[in-house]
Scaffold this motif. Structure first.
Motif, short mmCIF file in Angstrom:
data_model
loop_
_atom_site.label_atom_id
_atom_site.label_comp_id
_atom_site.label_asym_id
_atom_site.label_seq_id
_atom_site.Cartn_x
_atom_site.Cartn_y
_atom_site.Cartn_z
N ARG A 1 35.97 47.51 32.51
CA ARG A 1 36.98 47.91 33.49
C ARG A 1 36.50 49.10 34.33
N VAL B 1 37.26 37.42 32.82
CA VAL B 1 37.15 38.83 33.17
C VAL B 1 38.52 39.44 33.41
N GLN B 2 39.36 38.75 34.15
CA GLN B 2 40.69 39.28 34.46
C GLN B 2 41.51 39.50 33.20
N LEU C 1 35.91 33.99 35.99
CA LEU C 1 36.86 34.85 36.69
C LEU C 1 38.10 35.09 35.85
N PHE D 1 31.85 33.66 41.86
CA PHE D 1 31.83 34.76 40.90
C PHE D 1 31.00 34.31 39.71
N LYS E 1 33.59 48.23 36.79
CA LYS E 1 33.84 47.06 37.66
C LYS E 1 32.89 45.91 37.30
N ASN F 1 33.03 40.61 48.44
CA ASN F 1 33.06 39.36 47.69
C ASN F 1 33.37 38.21 48.63
N SER G 1 31.07 42.55 35.29
CA SER G 1 31.26 41.12 35.02
C SER G 1 30.24 40.74 33.95
N GLN H 1 33.18 43.00 40.12
CA GLN H 1 34.60 42.75 40.38
C GLN H 1 34.98 43.10 41.82
N HIS H 2 34.40 44.18 42.35
CA HIS H 2 34.85 44.71 43.63
C HIS H 2 33.90 44.42 44.79
#
Length: 505
Positions: free
Chosen positions: A72, A491-492, A488, A254, A75, A250, A77, A274-275
């Motif tokens: 987190r 990760v979320q 995706l 992903f 950022k 992005n 993956s 992520q960003h």
């Protein structure tokens, strides 16, 4: 430096290397040890690499970092391997995936059964026998699941290296590390031994220490400019001497893997976070101008660039001695190899781990220092060989850069690996070299390096048994991948997990 004890560590430079060192010392050094890190906000970090290999778990785990918080805060993956696009020839790709390929039988590894099957015409591409590649190509991810029918799936991370350094800074300062803002004006040395006594800052402050860690980047302010450790230049094997990086918005897939795409005179990386997406070019200035490299990079982005790419000059190679006197070099101060196989952060990690394993209480024993440097030399040269393999085993004929690297003279250690493979499909992992037999196997096959034979023990399986081995492995892996969530979605869900709570398999 005192004769009897080391109580004061001084780290010159921050960035990923500096704050990894600070965090490790804060976690493992004796209580009462003073740890000071000197860095200047006026000096930027290179930060060309944001991808890792699975060994990063060992470092983060040793620090006791919470994985969900780490992903987190950085950022991040997940990463299951590296795709090499166009490295053999334009329009073809393969993956160096983490984890196993197929299943061996008895003492014989899978590669020999696959080579036999290839000669019989019944072998499928390696992706069909790789859990990580099947998951990566279908954009899926899982962690922690292991059953008798399916292996555990190893993984690494993509993350923002600047955010990782900031995260480790918070970790370190909470455990007593003191950060000093300032530019180093002078490295003071003891007149009798030549070892480092103190760092003088531009503002006049003087910081004494017993042991110093050089994280000052390419210039090697302590290890080279003050102590003259020497440098082994590897340009004859890895001739790229420029890099430039630029993030973009992005916009593409992903992917749970890094992508390395061969270009006219080098290669381009793609790292999804992520960003944003991290992108960059590594290239040879003898074959490509900076403007051409920037144009190539910017024309191959998934989204709007979030900055302007600028060239970074480097010379591939390493310090002859990473530990000299009372100074240890880490990161770019120790040397540089392009991040083709995501080894930059690992080399920092492994050096820290090696140093902690022989952490000196007082004046370092010369035999220990020599051992450390011998181990560093072995690790760096074997990684170098693996990188060189990607370049020399290419079929991109008619392109000056690729023609040059295809015909260059190779290190003896790499020549031996190639000869063993070509003769009989044999791959020997020497001592504790980083890349495993499975890694070499994937790159040999992916780059089109053919093996003329295989171990005759593979012939003890009847052809039908061999077919069943291959088909059964493929079926089990495909069934395993089917139940995985999308990368995706994973990760979320993962970054929302409370501390130390596992995401359900």
């Amino acid at each position: 430096m005192t004769q009897d004890t080391i109580t004061r560590y001084v780290i010159a430079g921050g960035g990923t290397a500096g704050w990894m060192a600070a965090a490790a010392l804060a976690r493992f050094a004796q209580p009462g040890t003073s740890i000071t890190l000197v860095e200047s906000d006026a000096i930027g970090t290179v930060g060309v690499g944001e991808a890792t290999i699975p060994q990063i778990h060992l470092f983060n785990g040793a620090l006791g970092l919470d994985e969900a918080e780490f992903v987190r805060e950085t950022k991040g993956s997940f990463k299951l391997g590296i795709e090499f696009d166009g490295w053999r020839r334009e329009g073809e790709s393969y993956m160096h995936a983490f984890g196993n390929i197929g299943r061996g039988v008895g003492l014989l590894p899978f590669q020999h059964y696959w080579l036999r099957a290839a000669k019989l015409g019944i072998a499928k591409p390696l992706i069909r026998y790789s859990l990580n590649e099947l998951a990566a190509r279908t954009m899926r991810m899982q962690r922690g699941r292991r059953t008798p029918q399916s292996p555990e799936m190893p993984y690494a991370y993509h993350f923002d290296a600047g955010l990782y350094a900031a995260y480790l800074r918070r970790f370190s300062e909470a455990r007593g590390v003191v950060r000093k803002e300032g530019m180093i004006a002078q490295v003071e040395q003891h007149g009798d031994t030549g070892t480092i006594a103190a760092l003088s800052l531009e503002g006049g402050e003087r910081i004494e220490g017993d042991f110093f860690i050089d994280c000052t980047g390419f210039r090697g302010l302590l290890i080279e400019q003050a102590l003259g450790a020497g440098f082994d230049d590897w340009t004859q094997y890895l001739p790229c001497d420029r890099a430039m990086a630029v993030p973009c918005a992005n916009g593409g897939d992903f992917t749970p893997y890094t992508r390395s795409s061969a270009r006219k005179a080098g290669w381009q990386w793609r790292i999804p976070l992520q960003h944003r997406i991290g992108n960059g070019m590594v290239y040879s200035s003898a074959h490509l101008s900076d403007d051409e490299a920037a144009e190539t990079l910017l024309s191959n982005l998934d989204g709007e660039p979030l900055g302007d790419p600028r060239p970074i000059r480097f010379t591939t190679g390493k310090r002859r001695r990473h530990w000299q006197g009372n100074c240890l070099a880490l990161g770019l101060a120790a040397g540089f190899m392009e991040p083709l196989e995501s080894t930059s952060i690992h080399l920092i990690q492994s050096a820290i781990s090696r140093f902690l394993s022989v952490l000196p209480a007082g004046r370092p024993d010369p035999a220990i220092v020599d051992w450390f440097n011998d181990q560093a030399d072995f690790e760096w040269t074997r990684i170098r060989d693996f990188l060189v393999l990607h370049y020399t085993a290419n079929e991109r004929e008619g392109e000056p850069f690729w023609d040059t690297v295809r015909h260059m003279e190779l290190p003896d250690t790499l020549e031996a690996k190639l000869e063993n493979w070509r003769a009989s499909g044999f791959i020997h992992r020497e001592h504790e070299e980083l890349f495993t037999e499975v890694g070499w196997f994937q790159v040999f096959v992916g780059q089109g390096v053919e093996a003329r034979g295989y171990n005759p023990i593979a012939d003890t399986l009847a052809e039908e048994e061999l077919r069943q081995l291959l088909d059964g492995t493929e079926f089990a892996l495909i069934e395993e991948v089917k139940q995985m969530p999308r990368h995706l979605d994973f990760v979320q869900q993962f970054i929302k997990a409370p501390p130390q709570q596992e995401v359900p398999a």
